[in-house]
Design an enzyme around this catalytic site. Structure first.
Site, PDB file in Angstrom:
ATOM      1  N   SER A 108       0.591  -1.697  -0.006  1.00 34.40           N
ATOM      2  CA  SER A 108       0.073  -0.448  -0.063  1.00 34.40           C
ATOM      3  C   SER A 108       0.921   1.140   0.185  1.00 34.40           C
ATOM      4  O   SER A 108       2.374   0.951   0.721  1.00 34.40           O
ATOM      5  CB  SER A 108      -1.226  -0.588   1.114  1.00 34.40           C
ATOM      6  OG  SER A 108      -0.484   0.092   2.279  1.00 34.40           O
ATOM      7  N   SER A 110       1.115   4.114   2.174  1.00 35.01           N
ATOM      8  CA  SER A 110       0.986   4.915   3.221  1.00 35.01           C
ATOM      9  C   SER A 110       2.360   5.421   3.121  1.00 35.01           C
ATOM     10  O   SER A 110       3.207   6.095   4.243  1.00 35.01           O
ATOM     11  CB  SER A 110       0.469   4.283   3.888  1.00 35.01           C
ATOM     12  OG  SER A 110       1.667   2.933   5.057  1.00 35.01           O
ATOM     13  N   LYS A 165       6.514   2.001   9.511  1.00 39.87           N
ATOM     14  CA  LYS A 165       6.109   2.842   9.043  1.00 39.87           C
ATOM     15  C   LYS A 165       7.721   4.212   9.590  1.00 39.87           C
ATOM     16  O   LYS A 165       8.664   3.235   9.752  1.00 39.87           O
ATOM     17  CB  LYS A 165       5.091   3.935  10.058  1.00 39.87           C
ATOM     18  CG  LYS A 165       4.178   3.196  10.304  1.00 39.87           C
ATOM     19  CD  LYS A 165       2.783   3.516   9.252  1.00 39.87           C
ATOM     20  CE  LYS A 165       1.349   3.178   8.735  1.00 39.87           C
ATOM     21  NZ  LYS A 165       1.327   3.624   8.040  1.00 39.87           N
TER      22      LYS A 165
END
Length: 303
Positions: A108, A110, A165
């Site tokens: 994805s 992000s 992240k």
């Protein structure tokens, strides 16, 4: 971002295969091979006695049959042969994935523009300490995560999922994110504007900046049309350490926890929405794109 483990998430499968093949290998070395040797010795003794008798009767014999008989009697059964052959390979792969490096696939956007959908990345499993496989318990301290690191961790709301992240806040940090600008412990991050970023799939542009805060510079994206106020905030543990308003939020990172954000700031479900990442959830530090089948130029290290 829910990461996909290359070839499927099979740490448990590898562990089970390692145990099964290892037990068979050791059982053969310590017991079954000795049994085959004992049976072969008995059969060869009978073979030699029979040949001696025939020779005493003047019959000349071909001695090569003894070697063929011995090889046949000592030959491993197929199931043991395959298990013994696979055990070292399976054990090596399991140890590499558990203690050194593990591959993941980015599914994805992000972490765009740092990591793109389809990037196959390597994660260093020992940078932040040696952990026992499967239960992820740290047994040897090495380094702590630093601000700016790109880190893989178990999603706090579902430990079966791996997320990736950037580390924005370490224990004790006061994080403020207002009007799409970040400050840490009262020190504003520095933003240098870059050309707008084109999403080639959606054919849309985002504002792109070079962000730096107490560490290496890295690129981030902002969507000027996205609101500053965050919505759909979960009731996560230690939620009272954060304060949300129409301009953004302020959080103080608890001891033993980390505050994570995606580089695609307005298209990332991260600590702003579901809370802090405990140290026990850490998997490792992402550091290298080893393949992207749609774009070979992506291969290399990243910040």
């Amino acid at each position: 971002m829910n990461l996909q483990v290359i070839f499927g998430n099979f740490s448990l499968i590898l562990f089970v295969l390692t145990i099964i093949s290892g037990v068979i290998w050791f059982l053969d070395v310590l017991y079954l091979a000795k049994q085959r040797r004992a049976r072969a010795n008995v059969a060869l003794a009978e073979f030699d006695a029979r040949n001696l008798k025939l020779q005493s009767e003047g019959i000349k014999l071909e001695t090569s049959g003894r070697h063929a008989l011995e090889a046949d009697l000592l030959r491993q059964p197929t199931w043991i042969e395959y298990s013994g052959s696979f055990f070292p390979v399976i054990a090596l792969v399991f140890c590499l994935r558990s203690f050194l490096y593990e591959p993941f696939k980015i599914p994805s956007p992000s972490m765009v523009p740092t990591l793109l959908v389809g990037d196959l990345i390597l994660v260093n499993k020992f940078t932040y300490g040696i952990r026992l496989p499967l239960i992820n318990k740290k047994i040897i301290e090495i380094n702590d995560p630093k601000r700016g690191d790109v880190m893989v961790f178990k999603y706090p709301k579902d430990m079966s999922l791996d997320y990736i992240k950037r580390v924005v806040g370490i224990p004790g940090d006061k994080i403020v994110y207002r009007n799409k600008r970040l400050s840490i412990n009262g020190q504003p991050a520095v933003y240098a504007p870059l050309p707008d970023y084109l999403d080639e799939e959606r054919l849309t542009y985002s504002k792109q900046y070079l962000e730096s805060f107490d560490g290496p510079e890295h690129k981030i994206l902002n969507n000027p049309l996205a609101p500053n106020e965050l919505s759909n905030i979960d009731a996560y543990p230690m939620r009272d350490a954060c304060n949300y308003n129409s301009e953004g939020f302020m959080c103080t990172v608890p001891a033993g926890h980390y505050f994570m954000m995606g580089d695609n700031r307005d298209n990332s479900a991260d600590s702003r929405y579901w809370g802090f990442v405990p140290d026990k959830n850490i998997v490792g530090k992402a550091f290298y794109v080893w393949m992207n089948l749609g774009n070979l130029k992506r291969i290399g290290g990243f910040q």
